[in-house]
Write a protein that holds these residues in place. Structure first.
Motif, mmCIF file in Angstrom:
data_model
loop_
_atom_site.group_PDB
_atom_site.id
_atom_site.type_symbol
_atom_site.label_atom_id
_atom_site.label_comp_id
_atom_site.label_asym_id
_atom_site.label_seq_id
_atom_site.Cartn_x
_atom_site.Cartn_y
_atom_site.Cartn_z
ATOM 1 N N GLU A 279 18.308 23.369 50.425
ATOM 2 C CA GLU A 279 18.828 23.387 49.047
ATOM 3 C C GLU A 279 17.756 22.895 48.073
ATOM 4 O OE1 GLU A 279 22.350 21.003 48.981
ATOM 5 O OE2 GLU A 279 23.411 22.324 50.381
ATOM 6 N N ARG A 280 17.044 21.873 48.472
ATOM 7 C CA ARG A 280 15.988 21.326 47.608
ATOM 8 C C ARG A 280 14.805 22.282 47.503
ATOM 9 N NH1 ARG A 280 19.172 17.498 49.485
ATOM 10 N NH2 ARG A 280 19.369 15.477 48.407
ATOM 11 N N ASP B 167 20.154 22.205 56.066
ATOM 12 C CA ASP B 167 20.792 22.679 54.831
ATOM 13 C C ASP B 167 20.445 21.826 53.607
ATOM 14 O OD1 ASP B 167 21.847 24.779 56.210
ATOM 15 O OD2 ASP B 167 23.950 24.204 55.973
ATOM 16 N N THR C 2 14.988 25.547 47.749
ATOM 17 C CA THR C 2 15.458 26.628 46.877
ATOM 18 C C THR C 2 15.344 26.218 45.406
ATOM 19 O OG1 THR C 2 16.959 27.450 48.571
ATOM 20 C CG2 THR C 2 17.423 28.115 46.307
#
Length: 230
Positions: free
Chosen positions: A23-24, A19, A26
């Protein structure tokens, strides 16, 4: 089609472990998805083996439109290696402190026939779990993240360790992330595998660089995606 990063977790893990890295990715405009390997299961009797893991990774790749950068951590390198040999959509195989075994070798053989003394075997004898994950798997990771990660660890099916690697790609570029302070997978061995790779990165990390150095790993995956786009 834009490339997609497909992430393969290590033994006992779940896709949740990626996760922070996702996130990075994305934030960098990169699509990603994470596989749940059948060998990792809260129920020891339901934990599968390497062949099912390979089938699941291949299914995940086939579910993506366009090129795939396949990235794997630890044990995940074994099914990822096999899947990359079978799926021509894989443009690059990225090992994140991962096992890059030779064809015909099993994890159990590589480990010298035995599990680390700190590992726990399930009562039914079908699976194992690391008993010292804080030190061996998550050293150098934020303590809050470590506590959550340890809580989420599953049983790992015995066949994941006893089944032999069936194939490895001959024409897929390799990238290796060496964790230079890894207590679980010797950095010297990681360096040997990195020497065969087209690209490599060294991070002063324990066994989970995707958690302790997520920015650096995301940047490296972004470079692999850029190469796939070219």
């Amino acid at each position: 089609m834009n490339p997609t990063v497909v992430l393969v977790h290590g033994a006992m893990h779940t896709p949740w472990i990626f996760d922070p890295l996702r996130e990075r990715l994305t934030a960098l405009g990169i699509a990603s998805r994470a596989v749940q390997l059948p060998s990792s299961n809260p129920d020891s009797a339901a934990a599968k083996g390497l062949t099912e893991d390979v089938a699941q990774v291949r299914a995940e790749i086939q579910g993506v439109e366009g090129p795939v950068v396949l990235a794997a951590h630890s044990y995940g390198g074994v099914p990822a290696t096999w899947a990359a040999a079978e799926e021509d959509r894989v443009t690059e195989l990225v090992y994140i402190a991962a096992f890059a075994l030779e064809v015909g070798v099993s994890m159990r053989e590589w480990m010298g026939g035995d599990f680390p003394p700190t590992w726990i075997q399930s009562a039914d004898g079908l699976a194992v779990k690391a008993g010292d994950a804080e030190q061996s798997i998550f050293s150098g990771v934020d303590p809050v993240l470590t506590a959550e990660a340890v809580k989420r660890l599953n049983w790992q099916g015995m066949r994941a360790f006893t089944e032999k690697l069936g194939a490895a790609p001959t024409d897929v570029p390799l990238t290796y992330v060496v964790a230079t302070e890894d207590p679980a997978l010797p950095p010297a061995l990681q360096e040997q595998w990195a020497a065969r790779a087209a690209h490599s990165l060294r991070v002063p990390s324990g066994h989970s660089p995707h958690l302790s150095h997520a920015d650096e790993v995301a940047a490296l995956l972004a470079q692999a995606v850029a190469r796939a786009e070219r």
